[in-house]
Design an enzyme around this catalytic site. Structure first.
Site, mmCIF file in Angstrom:
data_model
loop_
_atom_site.group_PDB
_atom_site.id
_atom_site.type_symbol
_atom_site.label_atom_id
_atom_site.label_comp_id
_atom_site.label_asym_id
_atom_site.label_seq_id
_atom_site.Cartn_x
_atom_site.Cartn_y
_atom_site.Cartn_z
ATOM 1 N N GLU A 63 23.444 8.583 28.843
ATOM 2 C CA GLU A 63 22.233 7.988 29.410
ATOM 3 C C GLU A 63 22.470 6.521 29.783
ATOM 4 O O GLU A 63 21.988 6.047 30.793
ATOM 5 C CB GLU A 63 21.110 8.081 28.360
ATOM 6 C CG GLU A 63 19.797 7.484 28.804
ATOM 7 C CD GLU A 63 18.680 7.785 27.824
ATOM 8 O OE1 GLU A 63 18.980 8.022 26.629
ATOM 9 O OE2 GLU A 63 17.511 7.785 28.234
ATOM 10 N N GLU A 98 12.699 14.762 23.100
ATOM 11 C CA GLU A 98 12.167 14.827 24.460
ATOM 12 C C GLU A 98 12.484 16.209 25.019
ATOM 13 O O GLU A 98 11.679 17.096 24.935
ATOM 14 C CB GLU A 98 12.765 13.724 25.338
ATOM 15 C CG GLU A 98 12.373 12.334 24.846
ATOM 16 C CD GLU A 98 12.379 11.281 25.935
ATOM 17 O OE1 GLU A 98 11.863 11.529 27.023
ATOM 18 O OE2 GLU A 98 12.911 10.191 25.655
HETATM 19 C C1 BGC Z 1 14.032 9.938 29.709
HETATM 20 C C2 BGC Z 1 14.464 9.555 31.095
HETATM 21 C C3 BGC Z 1 13.177 9.558 31.872
HETATM 22 C C4 BGC Z 1 12.424 8.382 31.325
HETATM 23 C C5 BGC Z 1 11.229 7.963 32.059
HETATM 24 C C6 BGC Z 1 13.277 8.760 29.187
HETATM 25 O O1 BGC Z 1 12.991 8.783 27.865
HETATM 26 O O2 BGC Z 1 15.057 10.362 28.906
HETATM 27 O O3 BGC Z 1 15.599 10.035 31.580
HETATM 28 O O4 BGC Z 1 13.255 9.615 33.225
HETATM 29 O O5 BGC Z 1 12.157 8.525 29.958
HETATM 30 O O6 BGC Z 1 11.435 6.673 32.326
#
Ligand code: BGC
Length: 725
Positions: free
Chosen positions: A611, A342
């Site tokens: 997270e 990401e």
């Molecule tokens: C991210 C989050 C982001 C989310 C959207 C994830 O994969 O790491 O922090 O806001 O996707 O829901």
């Protein structure tokens, strides 16, 4: 910009993954007074003049909304020039430009199919006044470089035995309208970390531990035979058995594979970065040892402005983890995480951590660029993409994430007092709130649209079986409530900004009254989850906030003094408890050492914020492989409460032209000290429990309202001590 006269060039017939290097040889012939290089590419580059790297900007030209904006760097290169022949070499990697979309996004980035291209202009002014300009064109040369493959998620493969075979570069067509001067702060090498230890895992793998999760890359020195290989893999944590764990990187390969040349050499990746604490040495020449490796930390250049320290070592570790999580994720854009596939500028994460970040670092320069990308990425219809720079497909809605367009400019204005953040963004803010009624299914509310809800909330009832895993991640708060609460807040932000900018906001004021009325009629009878209550309080959507806060506090106690909020509710939770007389409960949540709580990850040895509260569970197993970052700043947003409520430092006027210091001490700590270096000078607030009561030390460069034990007084700039028995 001179560069607009130059031509885009590429490596003719390049079909392999090998990154091209472009070369220009030129002779100055006489003394040069000034020399500048303007350069950019559709990827990331490293420019070298006569064997020396030009500038300190790592991963230039950075990440912007490329289809509209591509930054051009300008370097003073006079110091690197030689009087005789000069060789300029620029290697171009894929970077964020091409192959940025991870497979999970399901979308193809159109830029992915563009070849690596370079554009540059060299501007030489000689001592005798003559000016010479060298522009990229068909006279430049190009070759396959020693970087045989690179990518942001991929890592880097390098073969130092290769000798680039240069031939004429090919001129190609690409936009020059997108070229803009450099806007953001440069990403630079910030510090070096030496290995803390190296060891064999139970599986027998050779692993180096740097003792700190971070963003950056490995660097090493060695003496080797040509063709010997040195290969590294990266990881954030070890698994339960103590083995190297990479599954949470998902499709991000995140490796460095280096083929040595003959003799002594040093290397560090040129065209990528990694999020890691551990390195596995997958292959190394005989005799290689861990102390030949170091880690180099990268982040955007920003001035540190915030410091926290307490009498509690675990809390201090949390403060350190928060700082490291910010450093790891303010890498040209505010990212969600630095390791898996990401590393995107998720707008929700960006907005919800932004206030905490503004205490810790001066983020003005950093956000000014990102907000410009947000404006560039905003759709004609007003929709703000969930990640900036954008890449995902359109999904109507996006509350809490897209609302970053009103929240961040407002936070910047409050923290720094600079009205230009609001004037620059006002039109974009208006466009976003004008968009909502075009997709909402209910007048004056934001309903029936896509949202991430209260992402990762812990409040799903045990008997609730979600249709899919995505739904399970969104918690149990009502989507329509979350969206409507953020809609109300964004309209409020437009009103506040509009007033300051002298606009007529009467229409928005009427709209806001209608939203509050509709919200109360629709939702206030059923504010069930913690987040539903918190948002209703925080955005001023109830007529009886005290009763709602009482109910929230009761609910938290009833479930064992645990928070259940997700990304959306957590940043405001402790603030709302404190505002309505529950500071002690807020402290209990902060000091909680069990899951779910901020000190739980600290007790598990975390060096950055996770997270998931239980990224590593009490039994040592993982929450999941799929979405499990150990370097995610959403919950690091609690630093905003520590500075703003626990130490109590807030602006009483934008940018701290006046301050308010209203600390909330707690006897479970002996002391807390916070300092915030504002644009008006450094403010310090500290409290200590002593036998004679609580001692408050306040140091302020501006007129300040000090509120201690319910008593308010206004003080002139200076140092003060107050006591509260
Ligand atoms: C991210 C989050 C982001 C989310 C959207 C994830 O994969 O790491 O922090 O806001 O996707 O829901």
């Amino acid at each position: 910009m001179l560069i607009k006269n130059a031509l885009w060039i590429t490596l003719k017939g390049a079909e392999s993954t090998v990154n091209p290097v472009f070369r220009k040889r030129f002779d100055c012939g006489k003394p040069v007074r000034e020399a500048a290089l303007e350069v950019t590419c559709d990827g990331v580059y490293e420019a070298v003049l006569n064997g020396k790297r030009i500038g300190n900007f790592i991963l230039a030209p950075g990440w912007t909304e490329y289809r509209k904006r591509l930054q051009v760097q300008r370097y003073d290169i006079a110091g690197l020039l030689s009087g005789g022949e000069n060789t300029l070499e620029i290697t171009v990697g894929n970077g964020w430009f091409r192959r940025t979309n991870a497979p999970w996004t399901g979308t193809k980035n159109p830029d992915e199919f563009l070849p690596p291209m370079l554009i540059a202009a060299l501007h030489l002014t000689f001592e005798d006044g003559e000016v010479k300009v060298i522009l990229t064109d068909g006279q430049w040369e190009a070759a396959e470089s020693t970087v045989t493959r690179s990518g942001i998620f991929y890592g880097e493969d390098v073969d130092m035995t290769r000798t680039p075979a240069f031939r004429a570069a090919e001129v190609c067509e690409y936009s020059k309208d997108i070229l803009i001067p450099q806007e953001g702060p440069e990403v630079r090498e910030q510090e070096t970390i030496l290995p803390r230890r190296s060891f064999r895992t139970p599986k027998g793998e050779w692993v180096i531990d740097f003792g700190q999760n971070m963003t950056g890359y490995m660097a090493f020195d060695l003496e080797a035979r040509a063709g010997e290989r040195l290969c590294f893999s990266t990881a954030e944590v070890l698994d339960k058995e103590g083995n190297f764990y990479t599954a949470n990187y998902r499709s991000a390969r995140s490796k460095l594979q280096y083929v040595c040349r003959e003799g002594k050499q040093s290397y560090k990746p040129r065209l990528t970065f990694f999020g890691f604490r551990f390195l596995r040495i997958d292959e190394a020449p005989e005799g290689f040892s861990a102390d030949q490796v170091r880690a180099i930390v990268l982040h955007s250049e920003m001035k540190r402005t915030g410091w926290l320290e307490s009498s509690d070592p675990m809390l201090n570790r949390l403060f350190s983890n928060i700082l490291w999580t910010m450093k790891s994720n303010y890498l040209d854009i505010p990212t969600d995480c630095p390791q898996r596939d990401e590393r995107y500028g998720w707008t929700g994460d960006g907005q919800l951590f932004s206030r905490a970040g503004m205490y810790l670092y001066d983020t003005r320069h950093f956000f000014r660029k990102w907000l410009a990308d947000m404006r560039a990425a905003q759709w004609e219809n007003g929709w703000v993409p969930e990640v900036i720079p954008s890449l995902t497909a359109y999904k109507p809605g996006g509350a809490g994430w897209s609302d970053a367009v009103t929240i961040i400019p407002w936070n910047l204005y409050e923290a720094y007092g600079d009205l230009s953040f609001l004037s620059d963004m006002y039109e974009a803010m208006e466009k976003w709130i004008a968009y909502v009624p075009t997709v909402s299914t209910t007048p004056d509310l934001f309903t029936g649209c896509w949202t991430y809800g209260d992402w990762l909330a812990l409040d799903l009832p045990e008997d609730y079986v979600p249709e899919n895993i995505e739904l399970a991640k969104r918690g149990y708060s009502k989507d329509d409530l979350v969206c409507s609460a953020f809609y109300a807040n964004s309209v409020q932000n437009v009103i506040r900004a509009g007033r300051l900018l002298g606009r007529d906001v009467s229409g928005y004021e009427a709209l806001h009254r209608r939203i509050v009325k509709a919200y109360q009629a629709r939702f206030n009878g059923e504010l069930n989850t913690q987040t539903e209550k918190v948002l209703t309080l925080h955005f001023g959507l109830t007529d009886d906030p005290q009763a709602l806060a009482d109910a929230l506090a009761q609910q938290i106690r009833d479930c064992g003094t645990q928070l259940q909020t997700g990304l959306v509710g957590t940043p405001y939770l402790l603030h709302e408890l404190t505002r309505y007389g529950y500071a002690e409960l807020a402290w209990s949540l902060l000091l909680r050492k069990e899951y779910p709580g901020w000190l739980y990850s600290v007790s598990k040895g975390a060096t950055t914020v996770w997270e998931h509260w239980d990224g590593i569970k009490p039994d040592g197993t993982f929450w999941d492989d799929d979405m499990n970052s150990y370097n995610h700043y959403a919950y690091a947003s609690v630093a905003d409460w520590v500075f703003g409520a626990a130490a109590g430092i807030t602006p009483a006027a934008p940018g701290y032209a006046r301050a308010r210091i209203a600390p909330h001490p707690d006897p479970r700590l002996t002391s807390l000290s916070a300092a915030a270096d504002t644009v008006h000078g450094k403010i310090r607030s500290a409290w200590t429990y002593t036998e004679g009561g609580v001692r408050f030390e306040i140091d302020t460069p501006v007129e300040t309202e000090v509120v201690i034990g319910g008593v308010s007084r206004t003080v002139e700039p200076g140092k003060y001590v107050f006591w509260n028995a």
